[in-house]
Each structure stands twice: as C-alpha cells, then as structure tokens.
Write an enzyme that holds these catalytic residues in place. Structure first.
Site, mmCIF file in Angstrom:
data_model
loop_
_atom_site.group_PDB
_atom_site.id
_atom_site.type_symbol
_atom_site.label_atom_id
_atom_site.label_comp_id
_atom_site.label_asym_id
_atom_site.label_seq_id
_atom_site.Cartn_x
_atom_site.Cartn_y
_atom_site.Cartn_z
ATOM 1 N N LYS A 17 13.444 -35.283 11.697
ATOM 2 C CA LYS A 17 12.553 -36.090 12.524
ATOM 3 C C LYS A 17 11.126 -36.167 11.980
ATOM 4 O O LYS A 17 10.369 -37.059 12.344
ATOM 5 C CB LYS A 17 12.536 -35.571 13.972
ATOM 6 C CG LYS A 17 13.824 -35.877 14.721
ATOM 7 C CD LYS A 17 13.669 -35.680 16.209
ATOM 8 C CE LYS A 17 14.915 -36.134 16.951
ATOM 9 N NZ LYS A 17 14.819 -35.985 18.385
ATOM 10 N N LYS A 25 23.769 -39.414 11.968
ATOM 11 C CA LYS A 25 24.388 -39.385 13.292
ATOM 12 C C LYS A 25 23.879 -40.560 14.130
ATOM 13 O O LYS A 25 22.761 -41.050 13.912
ATOM 14 C CB LYS A 25 24.150 -38.049 13.975
ATOM 15 C CG LYS A 25 22.768 -37.865 14.525
ATOM 16 C CD LYS A 25 22.715 -36.715 15.523
ATOM 17 C CE LYS A 25 21.347 -36.687 16.174
ATOM 18 N NZ LYS A 25 21.360 -36.502 17.578
ATOM 19 N N LYS A 38 19.899 -42.294 19.761
ATOM 20 C CA LYS A 38 19.361 -43.275 20.713
ATOM 21 C C LYS A 38 17.982 -43.781 20.301
ATOM 22 O O LYS A 38 17.565 -44.850 20.730
ATOM 23 C CB LYS A 38 19.353 -42.711 22.146
ATOM 24 C CG LYS A 38 18.491 -41.489 22.346
ATOM 25 C CD LYS A 38 18.453 -41.131 23.814
ATOM 26 C CE LYS A 38 19.059 -39.781 24.128
ATOM 27 N NZ LYS A 38 18.404 -38.625 23.534
#
Ligand code: AQP
Length: 327
Positions: free
Chosen positions: A111, A192, A195
């Site tokens: 991230k 992966k 959202k």
C-alpha cells in the site's frame, strides 16, 4: 461457546473477494459461535478518505453485513469507532510492537509502494488490529489469506503481553476458507481483488448490477488456451474464475472442470456471470430494504453497547496488569 471477531474496512464497496474470503464465513459462524462483526472505520482512515464517502461506505458495509445474512440478534454488529476501547488498547499495543515487525508486513509494503508520503497509521495499523481482536478474547478470526500475516503478529503480541504481564489474552486462530482465500483481480491475476483499486473492471462489488457483472466477467482476462482447468501456477486467471464459480455454486472444482470439458471459456464465463448474478440479486434486494428501513443506526447503537461492555472489562484488566492506576 467459542468467540469469533472480524471486520471489514469501509474503504470502498465490498467486493466478491471480501464476500468469499470472509463475509460468507461470518454468516456461517454466527450459528455456532459468539460472534462480533465490526466495520473497521478507524482502519479505513489509514489511507485518505473523503468524509462523505467514508460515511456512505460505513453505512453501506453495515447494511451489506445484514443483507448477506448476519442476524444482529445473533451476532454483535458494530462500528469500531463507536467503541472507544479499541483506540485505547490500540495505543497500548503500538507500544508493545517492534518497528521491525511492522516493516515486515507485506500489506504495508504494497500500500505504500510508490507513494511520496505515507501516513504513520498505515504503518502501525496491525497493532490496532491486534487490539481489536484481543479486546474480546476472540478464539477465531475469519479472514482472507491477505490478513494471515497480521493475524500472526496479533498472536505474537498476545503472547508477548501474556509473558510480560501475566496470562491475559486468548491466542486467536485464523479461519481461512480452503477455496477462495485470495480472490484475484479480474484484470491481473498476480494482484488480489481489492475494493480500493482504481480500475473498476478489476473487481466485482456486491452492489454491481447484473449487466455490469456480466460485462466485467466477459472482459476478465484469461489465457490463450481453452481448457477450464484449475492450475493456479500455469493458469492463474482461469483458476481464479473457477474459485469464484465454486463459491457461487455448490459445485466442487472437479465438477466445474468436468462440466466445461472441451467447451472453451465462452460458455464457462457466461454461466459464471449468471451464478454471480443469482447470488447477488437477493442480497441487493435485502440491502435496499435495510437502507430504506432506517434500522441501521439502531442496530449499531445496540451493537456498540454490547461490544463496549465486553471491551471495557478486558481493557481494565490489561491496564491494571500493565501498572496503570485504574479507578
Ligand atoms: N481478494 C480477496 N480475496 C479473499 N479475501 C479477501 N479479503 C480482502 N480481499 C480479499 C478479506 O476481506 C476482509 C475484509 O478486508 P478489509 O476490508 O479489512 O481490507 P483488505 O484486506 O485490505 O481488503 P481490500 O478489499 O483489499 O480493501 P482495501 O482495498 O481497502 O485495502 C478481510 O478478511 C480480508 O482478508
């Protein structure tokens, strides 16, 4: 009765990955366990959130829990920020966590990659996650595979606390599905499904319309072959679609392979889309009913009361053991 705790971030619309990896198991476990399911809004702000979007997504995730089948009379459903003990125990655990442990977290690396500035909360959030779980002495934590590393850290921190201050926290076990623990992106099977991805074609949300679902699945990347075969190494894209299929039907992987033998990807993708639509249509109907009913805030109020009672008891014990003056 064994206790279960888990949560999802209101950092976007819940995806099929969130459903298959975790939410589906929440619904099953509520019948046999004492369950606490929270919406982890304090985690969501570890990356910038627009206030109006955070509010809408927090309501939406709560409604999706109920629409997916969580019964608030059986399970305690609550918003993390409504139970202040999370932030407090979170701080205590931040002081118990080593920098090196946090530096090893692959989610932080993913991230923060390529970003100029990264919030300190993104780095320390695994300590808050540990506090979330340990605050309730949860035995079992239903999560997707991506959270396994954070759960291992939670177990280490619980053991560290228990060794330093005496036996206090239950060491939790992960509960990870055998098929679908990591649903991959539709456009890139090395990542992966997420959202918060900026490419809406990479994920299916639980609120996508039937047409959008059909379009996304028909455009999902496959390979140049035509064999519907589960082989995550050689055929990661097709294997991902088979995992989704298996989770949206009662067919096993072998049965799905047999069903489409010699037929190529076309009929397989078409039927997969219909299975996903059939799974999500009733859920979306319930979702609309719940949003319109105005029940959400009552559910959250009751959930927060029940959760806070339990959380306060355990926080008090932890603080006393650490040497804080407890009134
Ligand atoms: N792709 C996935 N496959 C299976 N399970 C998944 N989970 C997430 N993605 C997949 C599981 O869903 C639960 C809730 O996840 P989260 O909201 O805590 O955040 P996350 O793990 O970081 O999931 P996202 O969708 O990728 O959110 P963003 O984009 O905001 O970071 C967890 O149990 C997770 O394992």
């Amino acid at each position: 009765m064994k206790r279960v705790l888990s949560g999802m971030q209101p950092s976007g619309q819940l995806t099929l990955g969130n459903y298959i990896g975790a939410l589906k198991n929440y619904v099953t476990l509520q019948h046999t366990h004492d369950c606490y399911f929270m919406v982890v809004d304090l985690h969501a702000i570890t990356v910038p959130q627009e206030p109006a979007a955070l509010k809408e997504q927090s309501e939406s995730v709560t409604a999706l829990y109920i629409a997916a089948g969580i019964d608030p009379a059986k399970a305690t459903v609550f918003m993390q920020s409504h139970v202040r003990q999370h932030a407090e125990l979170g701080w205590l655990f931040t002081t118990l966590t080593y920098m090196g442990e946090l530096e090893r977290m692959t989610q932080f690396k993913d991230k923060s990659e390529g970003k100029d500035s990264v919030g300190a909360g993104l780095f320390t959030y695994p300590s808050l996650m540990a506090a979330d779980i340990l605050l309730y002495n949860a035995d079992l934590v239903p999560v997707g595979d991506d959270q396994k590393q954070h759960l291992e850290l939670t177990r280490d921190l619980a053991q560290r606390f228990n060794q330093r201050y005496g036996d206090t926290f239950t060491i939790p076990e992960p509960y990870i599905p055998q098929v679908g623990a990591r649903i991959m992106s539709l456009d890139d099977a090395s990542k992966k499904m997420s959202k918060s991805s900026t490419n809406a074609g990479s994920f299916i949300t639980l609120l996508d319309s039937p047409d959008v679902i059909r379009k996304k699945i028909s455009r999902a990347v496959t390979d140049s072959g035509r064999e519907v075969k589960f082989d995550p190494q050689a055929k990661p894209e097709v294997s991902n679609l088979i995992s989704i299929y298996a989770n949206c039907s009662d067919l096993s992987i072998a049965e799905i392979e047999a069903l489409y033998e010699g037929q190529g990807y076309g009929p397989f993708k078409k039927e997969l889309a219909e299975r996903v639509v059939a799974l999500l249509e009733p859920l979306q109907q319930r979702y609309r009913e719940i949003r319109e009913s105005g029940e959400l805030y009552d559910i959250l109020r009751q959930g927060a009361e029940r959760a806070a009672e339990q959380a306060e008891k355990n926080l008090r014990i932890a603080k006393e053991r650490m040497g804080f003056l407890v009134l």
